[in-house]
Design a protein around this motif. Structure first.
Motif, PDB file in Angstrom:
ATOM      1  N   LEU A  96      -0.865   9.480   5.010  1.00 49.98           N
ATOM      2  CA  LEU A  96      -1.252   8.447   3.780  1.00 49.98           C
ATOM      3  C   LEU A  96       0.096   8.008   4.004  1.00 49.98           C
ATOM      4  N   SER A  97      -0.284   6.970   2.498  1.00 49.68           N
ATOM      5  CA  SER A  97       1.104   5.839   2.665  1.00 49.68           C
ATOM      6  C   SER A  97       1.878   5.842   0.968  1.00 49.68           C
ATOM      7  N   ILE A  98       2.412   5.795   0.599  1.00 49.11           N
ATOM      8  CA  ILE A  98       2.872   6.023  -0.576  1.00 49.11           C
ATOM      9  C   ILE A  98       3.414   4.832  -1.239  1.00 49.11           C
ATOM     10  N   ALA A  99       4.135   3.529   0.003  1.00 48.12           N
ATOM     11  CA  ALA A  99       5.629   3.239  -0.324  1.00 48.12           C
ATOM     12  C   ALA A  99       4.085   1.928  -1.228  1.00 48.12           C
ATOM     13  N   ALA A 100       5.231   1.354  -2.200  1.00 46.69           N
ATOM     14  CA  ALA A 100       4.393   1.038  -3.179  1.00 46.69           C
ATOM     15  C   ALA A 100       4.645  -1.307  -1.962  1.00 46.69           C
ATOM     16  N   GLY A 101       2.965  -1.106  -2.428  1.00 42.12           N
ATOM     17  CA  GLY A 101       2.677  -2.684  -1.879  1.00 42.12           C
ATOM     18  C   GLY A 101       2.686  -3.156  -0.146  1.00 42.12           C
ATOM     19  N   ILE A 102       2.925  -1.562   0.804  1.00 45.18           N
ATOM     20  CA  ILE A 102       2.631  -1.810   1.664  1.00 45.18           C
ATOM     21  C   ILE A 102       1.555  -1.924   2.534  1.00 45.18           C
ATOM     22  N   PRO A 103       0.629  -2.992   2.508  1.00 46.32           N
ATOM     23  CA  PRO A 103      -0.971  -3.732   3.390  1.00 46.32           C
ATOM     24  C   PRO A 103      -1.154  -1.940   4.312  1.00 46.32           C
ATOM     25  N   LEU A 104      -2.356  -2.126   4.488  1.00 46.51           N
ATOM     26  CA  LEU A 104      -2.830  -0.944   5.550  1.00 46.51           C
ATOM     27  C   LEU A 104      -2.692  -1.626   6.732  1.00 46.51           C
ATOM     28  N   ARG A 105      -3.170  -3.115   6.798  1.00 42.32           N
ATOM     29  CA  ARG A 105      -2.603  -4.130   8.142  1.00 42.32           C
ATOM     30  C   ARG A 105      -1.166  -3.752   8.377  1.00 42.32           C
ATOM     31  N   LEU A 106      -0.066  -3.321   7.702  1.00 41.88           N
ATOM     32  CA  LEU A 106       0.767  -3.164   7.799  1.00 41.88           C
ATOM     33  C   LEU A 106       1.176  -1.789   9.219  1.00 41.88           C
ATOM     34  N   THR A 115      -5.218   5.444  14.429  1.00 44.63           N
ATOM     35  CA  THR A 115      -4.581   6.433  13.132  1.00 44.63           C
ATOM     36  C   THR A 115      -4.821   6.256  12.020  1.00 44.63           C
ATOM     37  N   ARG A 116      -5.909   7.703  11.597  1.00 50.91           N
ATOM     38  CA  ARG A 116      -6.616   7.940  10.220  1.00 50.91           C
ATOM     39  C   ARG A 116      -4.973   6.917   8.907  1.00 50.91           C
ATOM     40  N   VAL A 117      -5.659   6.700   8.232  1.00 47.07           N
ATOM     41  CA  VAL A 117      -4.690   6.542   7.237  1.00 47.07           C
ATOM     42  C   VAL A 117      -5.396   5.289   6.238  1.00 47.07           C
ATOM     43  N   VAL A 118      -4.193   6.431   4.845  1.00 47.49           N
ATOM     44  CA  VAL A 118      -5.644   6.045   3.481  1.00 47.49           C
ATOM     45  C   VAL A 118      -3.495   5.323   3.183  1.00 47.49           C
ATOM     46  N   ARG A 119      -4.148   4.973   1.833  1.00 43.42           N
ATOM     47  CA  ARG A 119      -2.637   3.687   1.215  1.00 43.42           C
ATOM     48  C   ARG A 119      -3.237   4.297   0.067  1.00 43.42           C
ATOM     49  N   VAL A 120      -2.107   5.081  -0.553  1.00 45.13           N
ATOM     50  CA  VAL A 120      -2.057   5.447  -1.861  1.00 45.13           C
ATOM     51  C   VAL A 120      -1.124   5.390  -2.724  1.00 45.13           C
ATOM     52  N   MET A 121      -1.234   4.679  -3.850  1.00 41.43           N
ATOM     53  CA  MET A 121      -0.858   3.901  -4.948  1.00 41.43           C
ATOM     54  C   MET A 121      -0.463   5.001  -6.319  1.00 41.43           C
ATOM     55  N   PRO A 122       0.131   6.460  -6.154  1.00 35.38           N
ATOM     56  CA  PRO A 122       0.593   7.580  -7.207  1.00 35.38           C
ATOM     57  C   PRO A 122       1.351   7.322  -8.272  1.00 35.38           C
ATOM     58  N   ASN A 123       1.553   7.888  -9.459  1.00 43.09           N
ATOM     59  CA  ASN A 123       2.628   7.750 -10.120  1.00 43.09           C
ATOM     60  C   ASN A 123       3.004   9.199 -10.723  1.00 43.09           C
ATOM     61  N   THR A 124       4.134   9.214 -11.085  1.00 41.10           N
ATOM     62  CA  THR A 124       5.530   9.801 -10.857  1.00 41.10           C
ATOM     63  C   THR A 124       5.192  11.349 -12.592  1.00 41.10           C
ATOM     64  N   PRO A 125       4.136  10.835 -13.500  1.00 39.42           N
ATOM     65  CA  PRO A 125       3.708  12.129 -14.401  1.00 39.42           C
ATOM     66  C   PRO A 125       2.964  12.909 -13.622  1.00 39.42           C
ATOM     67  N   ALA A 126       2.776  12.961 -12.364  1.00 40.91           N
ATOM     68  CA  ALA A 126       2.363  13.857 -11.088  1.00 40.91           C
ATOM     69  C   ALA A 126       3.275  15.237 -11.327  1.00 40.91           C
ATOM     70  N   LEU A 127       4.586  14.899 -11.584  1.00 40.97           N
ATOM     71  CA  LEU A 127       5.217  15.944 -11.616  1.00 40.97           C
ATOM     72  C   LEU A 127       5.429  16.595 -12.461  1.00 40.97           C
TER      73      LEU A 127
END
Length: 272
Positions: A96-106, A115-127
């Motif tokens: 799982l990638s939570i790196a902002a802006g980084i596409p699945l292609r890269l 490789t099984r990859v999922v791109r994720v965009m979370p935010n800090t209220p997860a805290l």
């Protein structure tokens, strides 16, 4: 639902901490099953002492100890990290990638084929268990991978599944959105102080006002403008305040802020 899989975080910053805290607090994973790496000894000590997880300076150790790998590093260093862990990632890993802006292609190009990859965009209220996350599966992700990613992010908030071309919009809206909300809260508190309220009283009133307003929007399902009209009497105080916001292009500024963040997300991903 708890999982027995090991979860490893490469990068131990604020977002990784938010997920670690949320997942452990929700009972999704035991602390013994979590490992995190970070180059800063202070961050490693903090995560280990605060949450009881294993902390290391070795990304290789994280990969070898985990079934699920969360890439929680800055987008500027993602290529170097992928190169470093490439030979240790197997087909048994879910990344799982939570790196902002980084596409699945890269991500897929930097990891072994299939490789099984999922791109994720979370935010800090997860805290605090009120996160908002969007996810987009890669070419080799299975249906069960998507469900697992949803369960992981769902342990700390809400989750939506979107096509990847919308992920930059999510980054600029809900990813960066908490900062806009915090700035709005700070402005309201300062306004209360300017009008003679003590800062603690202003803060208490503003926070409850913001929380209550958000809950009203969510629970009633009514349009924000309809709810605003409930407190906007003809010739009253609220309409004068709203007039000043409109005069200053308040909503336009918010829209421009989101667009600026979206464009920066696209730049970080190498597409504009």
């Amino acid at each position: 639902m708890a999982v027995e899989k090991g979860i490893g975080f490469i990068g131990g910053g604020q977002m990784a901490e938010a997920l670690i805290k949320g997942l452990i607090s929700a009972g999704f994973v035991s602390k013994e099953k979590v490992i995190a790496s970070d180059p800063a000894v202070g961050r490693r000590d903090h995560l280990a002492k605060t949450y009881g997880v294993r902390a290391t300076d070795s990304n290789k150790e994280v990969v070898s100890s985990s079934d699920i790998i969360v890439l929680a590093v800055k987008p500027q260093v993602i290529s170097r990290v992928l190169e470093e862990i490439n030979e240790y990632v197997t087909m048994d890993h879910l990344v799982l990638s939570i790196a902002a802006g980084i596409p699945l292609r890269l991500l897929q190009d930097g990891l072994p084929r299939d490789t099984r990859v999922v791109r994720v965009m979370p935010n800090t209220p997860a805290l605090v268990g009120y996160g908002s996350a969007a996810l987009s599966p890669g070419s080799f992700a299975r249906e069960e991978d998507i469900m697992l990613a949803r369960d992981i992010m769902g342990a700390v908030g809400i989750v939506v599944v979107l096509p990847e071309h919308l992920m930059d919009a999510v980054t600029g809206l809900s990813g960066s959105g908490p900062a806009y909300v915090f700035a709005f809260i700070e402005g309201l508190i300062d306004a209360g102080v300017r009008e003679g309220l003590s800062r603690p009283v202003a803060a208490e009133l503003v926070l409850q006002t913001v929380i209550g307003s958000a809950v009203m929007c969510k629970e009633t399902g009514r349009h924000p403008s309809e709810l605003a009209s409930m407190v906007t009497s003809p010739g009253g105080t609220t309409i004068d305040g709203l007039y000043m916001l409109e005069k200053g292009a308040f909503k336009g500024l918010l829209m421009d802020a989101v667009r600026a963040a979206v464009r920066r997300s696209m730049e970080l991903g190498g597409h504009t």
